[in-house]
Design an enzyme around this catalytic site. Sequence first.
Site, short mmCIF file in Angstrom:
data_model
loop_
_atom_site.label_atom_id
_atom_site.label_comp_id
_atom_site.label_asym_id
_atom_site.label_seq_id
_atom_site.Cartn_x
_atom_site.Cartn_y
_atom_site.Cartn_z
N ARG A 58 34.23 14.85 29.68
CA ARG A 58 35.40 13.97 29.77
C ARG A 58 35.41 13.32 31.15
NH1 ARG A 58 39.64 16.25 31.39
NH2 ARG A 58 39.61 17.96 29.90
N TYR A 110 46.87 -10.42 22.09
CA TYR A 110 46.29 -9.62 21.02
C TYR A 110 47.38 -8.73 20.41
CZ TYR A 110 43.53 -5.99 18.81
OH TYR A 110 43.02 -5.11 17.90
N ASP A 182 42.62 -9.81 30.39
CA ASP A 182 41.90 -9.35 29.21
C ASP A 182 40.83 -10.40 28.91
OD1 ASP A 182 40.97 -8.86 26.63
OD2 ASP A 182 42.90 -8.09 25.93
N LYS A 207 34.11 -5.96 20.64
CA LYS A 207 33.90 -7.35 20.26
C LYS A 207 32.54 -7.84 20.79
CE LYS A 207 38.00 -6.51 18.73
NZ LYS A 207 39.20 -6.78 19.49
C1 PLP Z 1 40.32 -6.12 19.96
C2 PLP Z 1 41.04 -6.51 21.17
C3 PLP Z 1 41.73 -5.58 21.96
C4 PLP Z 1 41.84 -4.12 21.57
O1 PLP Z 1 40.61 -3.49 21.54
P1 PLP Z 1 40.25 -2.27 20.56
O2 PLP Z 1 38.84 -1.96 20.93
O3 PLP Z 1 40.43 -2.73 19.16
O4 PLP Z 1 41.20 -1.15 20.90
C5 PLP Z 1 42.36 -6.04 23.10
N1 PLP Z 1 42.34 -7.34 23.45
C6 PLP Z 1 41.69 -8.27 22.71
C7 PLP Z 1 41.72 -9.70 23.15
C8 PLP Z 1 41.04 -7.90 21.55
O5 PLP Z 1 40.42 -8.83 20.81
#
Ligand code: PLP
Length: 392
Positions: A58, A110, A182, A207
């Site tokens: 961890r 998001y 983000d 992504k």
């Molecule tokens: C998918 C996404 C998240 C969250 O990520 P997860 O891996 O699904 O927890 C946060 N911000 C954006 C812009 C996203 O597309």
Amino acid sequence: MKLQTDPRDTARPHFETLAVHAGQDPDPATGAIMPAIYQTSTYVQPDVGVHKGYEYSRTGNPTRSVLEANLAALEGARFGLAFASGCAAAATILHLLEAGDHVVAMDDLYGGTYRLFDNVFAQQALTFSYVDMTDPARVEEAVTPRTRLIWIETPTNPLLKLADIAAVADIGRRTGARVVVDNTFMTPYLQRPLELGADLSLHSTTKYLNGHSDVIGGCVMTSDPELHERLAYLQNAIGAVPGPMDAWLVLRGIKTLALRMERHVQNAQRIAEYLEGHPHVTRVIYPGLRSHPQFDLASRQMRLPGGMISLELDADLDAARRFAAGTRVFSLAESLGGVESLIEIPAAMTHAAMTPERRRAVGVADGLIRLSVGIEHPDDLIADLETAFSRL
Ligand SMILES: *Cc1c(COP(=O)(O)O)cnc(C)c1O
């Protein structure tokens, strides 16, 4: 030979080279060119308190360490931390704050980030203001003496609105608030928030970074040693870490990131231009079109306009749903950023957690369609959309 990855070093290699090599040396024992998957929870100590830098997975795992070093190099950061998901990364950042602290966030976020803010952290006595950051003056107006964090998502999801990162970072510096970007939609190949003055860059590695739709993961990068130390403490204390197999898969995905992004953008640009001329389409939102209200900022801030497109049809909600369900190469699914093209209706799928009032206020129409354009042949993608249009 060790690759120079420190962002302060001007002899640092180019992005494509870092993506393939940063953090990764051949295994000294075997010469294996790929990092090992250290599928272990603990590490044997030759004597009490004597160890080789790893005590418990961890806290630290060698495969995760390679990914963290690689991610830091890509973002031009000194430090990187990997998490079990993008949401886990976001939640760990929010744990930097204390009860009563205030966050100013982009109003078109998001869906899962909204849920985390409004349904989880608001109950822990954090407060949130959502503002349309297309005008930085609104950010400044929303800042209070308790504002500790400014949360930017640019381009936003699904309306692809942009925030001027450098202008908002400047407001953060003047008011003493930390600025988080983000950067999931852009990847560090297309947008470099830390170089524009942000304190933290966050990704869902689920992504584009992993890019193959087979991992859930997240990460946070910074060049601020104090912020990094506190976040690393929280990463271990909260424990939302990725396993070594997932860390390895993301590392493998990243090797082709630059190639994939070039193709995602080429395909998206062609499709956006095709859609803009289509009689059934009333609105196309894509930062690479001159019709995008922030085309100039997009050209300045982003190396290329990305692989996401939103559109509205001259048809009712039912027709939009039939259109989204009627494609064959575009798969009907949530998520984005994989090699395969996806289509979805945000109001019914990714953004269903938002109240209808909030969706209306932000401008997410019920019939809005979002495309994540993959790396298939663009002719096949356009033919697929054409077939779906012909059935309307
Ligand atoms: C998918 C996404 C998240 C969250 O990520 P997860 O891996 O699904 O927890 C946060 N911000 C954006 C812009 C996203 O597309």
